[in-house]
Scaffold this motif. Structure first.
Motif, PDB file in Angstrom:
ATOM      1  N   PHE A 164       0.835  -1.197   0.000  1.00  0.00           N
ATOM      2  CA  PHE A 164       0.000   0.000   0.000  1.00  0.00           C
ATOM      3  C   PHE A 164       0.874   1.253   0.000  1.00  0.00           C
ATOM      4  O   PHE A 164       0.705   2.152  -0.825  1.00  0.00           O
ATOM      5  CB  PHE A 164      -0.945  -0.049   1.215  1.00  0.00           C
ATOM      6  CG  PHE A 164      -1.357   1.283   1.761  1.00  0.00           C
ATOM      7  CD1 PHE A 164      -2.122   2.159   1.014  1.00  0.00           C
ATOM      8  CD2 PHE A 164      -0.990   1.667   3.041  1.00  0.00           C
ATOM      9  CE1 PHE A 164      -2.511   3.398   1.530  1.00  0.00           C
ATOM     10  CE2 PHE A 164      -1.381   2.886   3.563  1.00  0.00           C
ATOM     11  CZ  PHE A 164      -2.142   3.755   2.805  1.00  0.00           C
ATOM     12  N   LEU A 185       3.082   1.545  -3.356  1.00  0.00           N
ATOM     13  CA  LEU A 185       2.284   1.873  -4.544  1.00  0.00           C
ATOM     14  C   LEU A 185       1.752   3.307  -4.494  1.00  0.00           C
ATOM     15  O   LEU A 185       1.749   4.014  -5.509  1.00  0.00           O
ATOM     16  CB  LEU A 185       1.136   0.882  -4.706  1.00  0.00           C
ATOM     17  CG  LEU A 185       1.525  -0.504  -5.209  1.00  0.00           C
ATOM     18  CD1 LEU A 185       0.377  -1.497  -5.018  1.00  0.00           C
ATOM     19  CD2 LEU A 185       1.939  -0.443  -6.670  1.00  0.00           C
ATOM     20  N   CYS A 186       1.308   3.742  -3.333  1.00  0.00           N
ATOM     21  CA  CYS A 186       0.810   5.121  -3.206  1.00  0.00           C
ATOM     22  C   CYS A 186       1.945   6.134  -3.355  1.00  0.00           C
ATOM     23  O   CYS A 186       1.767   7.190  -3.977  1.00  0.00           O
ATOM     24  CB  CYS A 186       0.071   5.313  -1.886  1.00  0.00           C
ATOM     25  SG  CYS A 186      -1.536   4.472  -1.854  1.00  0.00           S
ATOM     26  N   ILE A 244      -3.118   5.214 -11.589  1.00  0.00           N
ATOM     27  CA  ILE A 244      -3.270   3.752 -11.546  1.00  0.00           C
ATOM     28  C   ILE A 244      -2.512   3.189 -10.350  1.00  0.00           C
ATOM     29  O   ILE A 244      -3.037   2.360  -9.597  1.00  0.00           O
ATOM     30  CB  ILE A 244      -2.790   3.106 -12.865  1.00  0.00           C
ATOM     31  CG1 ILE A 244      -3.756   3.445 -13.997  1.00  0.00           C
ATOM     32  CG2 ILE A 244      -2.634   1.593 -12.699  1.00  0.00           C
ATOM     33  CD1 ILE A 244      -3.239   3.082 -15.383  1.00  0.00           C
ATOM     34  N   SER A 245      -1.278   3.624 -10.159  1.00  0.00           N
ATOM     35  CA  SER A 245      -0.466   3.142  -9.037  1.00  0.00           C
ATOM     36  C   SER A 245      -1.127   3.487  -7.703  1.00  0.00           C
ATOM     37  O   SER A 245      -1.210   2.649  -6.799  1.00  0.00           O
ATOM     38  CB  SER A 245       0.938   3.742  -9.113  1.00  0.00           C
ATOM     39  OG  SER A 245       1.730   3.289  -8.042  1.00  0.00           O
ATOM     40  N   THR A 283      -4.299   4.044  -7.163  1.00  0.00           N
ATOM     41  CA  THR A 283      -5.526   3.244  -7.045  1.00  0.00           C
ATOM     42  C   THR A 283      -5.204   1.822  -6.583  1.00  0.00           C
ATOM     43  O   THR A 283      -5.899   1.269  -5.718  1.00  0.00           O
ATOM     44  CB  THR A 283      -6.282   3.228  -8.386  1.00  0.00           C
ATOM     45  OG1 THR A 283      -6.621   4.571  -8.733  1.00  0.00           O
ATOM     46  CG2 THR A 283      -7.542   2.391  -8.298  1.00  0.00           C
ATOM     47  N   LEU A 284      -4.155   1.229  -7.130  1.00  0.00           N
ATOM     48  CA  LEU A 284      -3.755  -0.119  -6.694  1.00  0.00           C
ATOM     49  C   LEU A 284      -3.293  -0.099  -5.234  1.00  0.00           C
ATOM     50  O   LEU A 284      -3.565  -1.034  -4.474  1.00  0.00           O
ATOM     51  CB  LEU A 284      -2.664  -0.670  -7.602  1.00  0.00           C
ATOM     52  CG  LEU A 284      -3.111  -0.985  -9.035  1.00  0.00           C
ATOM     53  CD1 LEU A 284      -1.911  -1.357  -9.901  1.00  0.00           C
ATOM     54  CD2 LEU A 284      -4.161  -2.086  -9.047  1.00  0.00           C
ATOM     55  N   GLY A 285      -2.601   0.967  -4.841  1.00  0.00           N
ATOM     56  CA  GLY A 285      -2.207   1.112  -3.436  1.00  0.00           C
ATOM     57  C   GLY A 285      -3.424   1.235  -2.540  1.00  0.00           C
ATOM     58  O   GLY A 285      -3.487   0.618  -1.469  1.00  0.00           O
ATOM     59  N   LEU A 290      -6.312   0.035  -3.142  1.00  0.00           N
ATOM     60  CA  LEU A 290      -6.904  -1.304  -3.095  1.00  0.00           C
ATOM     61  C   LEU A 290      -6.233  -2.151  -2.004  1.00  0.00           C
ATOM     62  O   LEU A 290      -6.912  -2.862  -1.249  1.00  0.00           O
ATOM     63  CB  LEU A 290      -6.783  -1.988  -4.453  1.00  0.00           C
ATOM     64  CG  LEU A 290      -7.211  -3.458  -4.510  1.00  0.00           C
ATOM     65  CD1 LEU A 290      -8.678  -3.623  -4.123  1.00  0.00           C
ATOM     66  CD2 LEU A 290      -6.941  -4.027  -5.894  1.00  0.00           C
ATOM     67  N   MET A 291      -4.917  -2.057  -1.905  1.00  0.00           N
ATOM     68  CA  MET A 291      -4.205  -2.794  -0.850  1.00  0.00           C
ATOM     69  C   MET A 291      -4.662  -2.313   0.530  1.00  0.00           C
ATOM     70  O   MET A 291      -4.838  -3.116   1.447  1.00  0.00           O
ATOM     71  CB  MET A 291      -2.689  -2.641  -0.992  1.00  0.00           C
ATOM     72  CG  MET A 291      -2.100  -3.330  -2.202  1.00  0.00           C
ATOM     73  SD  MET A 291      -2.533  -5.089  -2.352  1.00  0.00           S
ATOM     74  CE  MET A 291      -1.970  -5.728  -0.802  1.00  0.00           C
ATOM     75  N   SER A 299      -8.764  10.389  -8.235  1.00  0.00           N
ATOM     76  CA  SER A 299      -9.290   9.766  -9.458  1.00  0.00           C
ATOM     77  C   SER A 299     -10.034  10.750 -10.367  1.00  0.00           C
ATOM     78  O   SER A 299     -10.197  10.488 -11.549  1.00  0.00           O
ATOM     79  CB  SER A 299     -10.251   8.633  -9.089  1.00  0.00           C
ATOM     80  OG  SER A 299      -9.563   7.629  -8.394  1.00  0.00           O
TER      81      SER A 299
END
Length: 173
Positions: A87, A90-91, A115-116, A118-120, A122-123, A168
């Protein structure tokens, strides 16, 4: 520089710094769990073992869900730390890419940064919402445990989700 371009630059700057700040939070949480392993290990251990439940909860059929095996408890804790680290990284990467978009290849860096991030995020959802609120809070009845971290988890995830919504959004063109 016209006002629209200034607004666009300010928005990107704000989003990049916000993403970096959230990434720093994740990195500090993960590194804190590694450097002071025992502090939060106790938390995870007691929640999973369900051995510090409120007196009125003792004897509940839900306590059959308890995990007493130290190896399985360790796997849970390591999973939490890995999730927090991913997390944070990626953030942080997302924030750096968003800020890089101010200087070169705006669309590409901004897109990959979002994108990075958002994936962070998500974690973070997997760690604090799915892990703490859903699994810890409901499956292991953390709400009835003296080691209850649900409110902190909800505070973390609320701020991260609000930030995700803001980051976003499209910038003013």
């Amino acid at each position: 520089m016209n006002k629209l371009l200034q607004l666009n630059t300010a928005q990107i700057l704000c989003k990049g710094v916000l993403a970096l700040s959230i990434g720093l939070f994740g990195i500090l949480v993960a590194s804190g769990n590694l450097l002071d392993y025992q502090s939060n290990w106790q938390f995870v251990q007691h929640v999973l073992a369900m051995d510090k439940m409120e007196s009125w909860f003792e004897g509940s059929v839900l306590q059959q869900r308890a995990i007493h095996n130290p190896t399985v408890q360790t796997v849970f804790y390591i999973g939490i730390i890995i999730g927090e680290a991913l997390f944070g990284l990626l953030c942080t990467l997302g924030g750096l890419l968003i800020l890089s978009s101010l200087f070169k290849d705006k669309i590409r860096y901004l897109t990959f940064g979002k994108i990075s991030f958002t994936l962070g995020a998500l974690m973070a959802i997997l760690v604090w919402y799915t892990g703490f609120a859903v699994i810890g809070g409901e499956y292991f009845a953390m709400w009835a445990n003296k080691w209850n971290g649900q409110m902190k988890a909800y505070a973390f995830i609320s701020f991260i989700l609000l930030s995700l919504m803001y980051i976003s959004q499209a910038e003013q063109q």
